[in-house]
Design a protein around this motif. Structure first.
Motif, PDB file in Angstrom:
ATOM      1  N   PRO A 105      -0.233  -8.441   0.646  1.00 31.44           N
ATOM      2  CA  PRO A 105      -0.759  -7.314  -0.144  1.00 31.44           C
ATOM      3  C   PRO A 105      -1.762  -6.518   0.679  1.00 31.44           C
ATOM      4  O   PRO A 105      -2.472  -7.062   1.531  1.00 31.44           O
ATOM      5  N   ALA A 106      -1.811  -5.214   0.440  1.00 32.34           N
ATOM      6  CA  ALA A 106      -2.735  -4.345   1.175  1.00 32.34           C
ATOM      7  C   ALA A 106      -3.376  -3.356   0.220  1.00 32.34           C
ATOM      8  O   ALA A 106      -2.774  -2.941  -0.771  1.00 32.34           O
ATOM      9  N   CYS A 107      -4.616  -3.001   0.507  1.00 34.35           N
ATOM     10  CA  CYS A 107      -5.316  -1.976  -0.257  1.00 34.35           C
ATOM     11  C   CYS A 107      -5.101  -0.647   0.458  1.00 34.35           C
ATOM     12  O   CYS A 107      -5.579  -0.449   1.583  1.00 34.35           O
ATOM     13  N   LEU A 108      -4.358   0.251  -0.168  1.00 34.24           N
ATOM     14  CA  LEU A 108      -3.995   1.519   0.455  1.00 34.24           C
ATOM     15  C   LEU A 108      -4.699   2.690  -0.221  1.00 34.24           C
ATOM     16  O   LEU A 108      -4.945   2.663  -1.432  1.00 34.24           O
ATOM     17  N   PHE A 109      -5.009   3.702   0.565  1.00 36.51           N
ATOM     18  CA  PHE A 109      -5.666   4.903   0.062  1.00 36.51           C
ATOM     19  C   PHE A 109      -4.840   6.132   0.451  1.00 36.51           C
ATOM     20  O   PHE A 109      -4.299   6.197   1.555  1.00 36.51           O
TER      21      PHE A 109
END
Length: 274
Positions: free
Chosen positions: A261-265
């Motif tokens: 999982p990744a936190c994307l902006f």
């Protein structure tokens, strides 16, 4: 501040509220999909402490509204955005803060699934090795290791580039976890370990069989990580309940799953998720 106004659309929720400066600081703004927890007002508005009130706008979408770039394929969760405006409806710059804005997203899905939920079997005295190739910058490592025998306790070792051993690893976990701190130990300096535990980075799942290593702790970045799984041992080095934990052939069966999982902006200047 004034009472919040909530507008509902097709898969979209917008929350609008005029608040005093003091009431915005340390507040939680959001809905069941996305929540933003803000730092103190003195940190959030350090560029202009003379303001007395602001308008807070939070948008939450159950789907990804930015789909025209190929990077959109990596987004598999609800998305949300936060903006703050002054009395002239000019957007307030809340970047480069000395404290974090914490973002919580409901039911965060994976951006990549290295290994689907599969069953494996090893001998009681062996260490199973799984290879996980982390390719995306900013991605974390989420592992699920669940023994088929509920009374069985497993040790999970993680190491970058080479196989982990009982004496050489980067991270070590015990499953099932019996506390909110899923990190049992790691070869990091003591101060860093304390910061990790206090930040609750590892208490991110209700499942005692899931361990989570955030990107901030994956010091080597992208590349191949090896996960070792073995029967836990007690302080004397003797395997715990080996006879009752293994089947008649001396095997341990477990389910393994690895995800990233990744936190994307959303980057407005390049119109990509990053």
């Amino acid at each position: 501040g004034e009472k919040a106004t909530t507008l509902h659309g097709d898969g979209l929720i917008m929350i609008l509220q005029r608040r005093t400066i003091n009431s915005v600081g340390s507040a939680a703004v959001g809905d069941s999909n996305t929540m933003f927890v803000l730092p103190p007002s003195s940190v959030l508005f350090h560029r202009d402490l003379g303001m007395t009130q602001v308008d807070v706008q939070m948008i939450s979408s159950s789907d990804n509204p930015y789909t025209w770039d190929r990077s959109a394929a990596t987004v598999a969760s609800p998305s949300g955005g936060l903006a703050v405006f002054d009395s002239q409806h000019r957007q307030v710059d809340i970047s480069d803060l000395t404290e974090k804005i914490h973002v919580f997203v409901r039911n965060l899905e994976v951006t990549s699934n290295f290994s689907a939920n599969r069953t494996y079997s090893i001998k009681c005295w062996q260490t199973a090795i799984h290879a996980v190739n982390l390719t995306q910058e900013g991605a974390s490592l989420r592992l699920k290791v669940e023994p088929h025998n509920d009374s069985l306790t497993l040790t999970v070792l993680v190491k970058y580039a080479t196989y982990p051993t009982a004496h050489d690893w980067d991270f070590r976990f015990i499953v099932p976890s019996t506390s909110d701190d899923y990190l049992v130990d790691s070869q990091l300096d003591i101060d860093r370990q304390r910061d990790v535990r206090e930040s609750s980075n590892f208490a991110t799942s209700s499942s005692p069989y899931v361990v989570f290593i955030p990107w901030s702790l994956l010091m080597n970045g992208t590349g191949e990580y090896f996960v070792g799984i073995l029967l836990s041992v007690n302080d004397t080095g003797t395997s715990r309940t080996v006879d009752s934990s293994c089947d008649g052939s001396g095997n341990i069966s477990y389910t393994f799953e690895a995800r990233a999982p990744a936190c994307l902006f959303w980057m407005e200047d390049t119109e990509t998720w990053s």
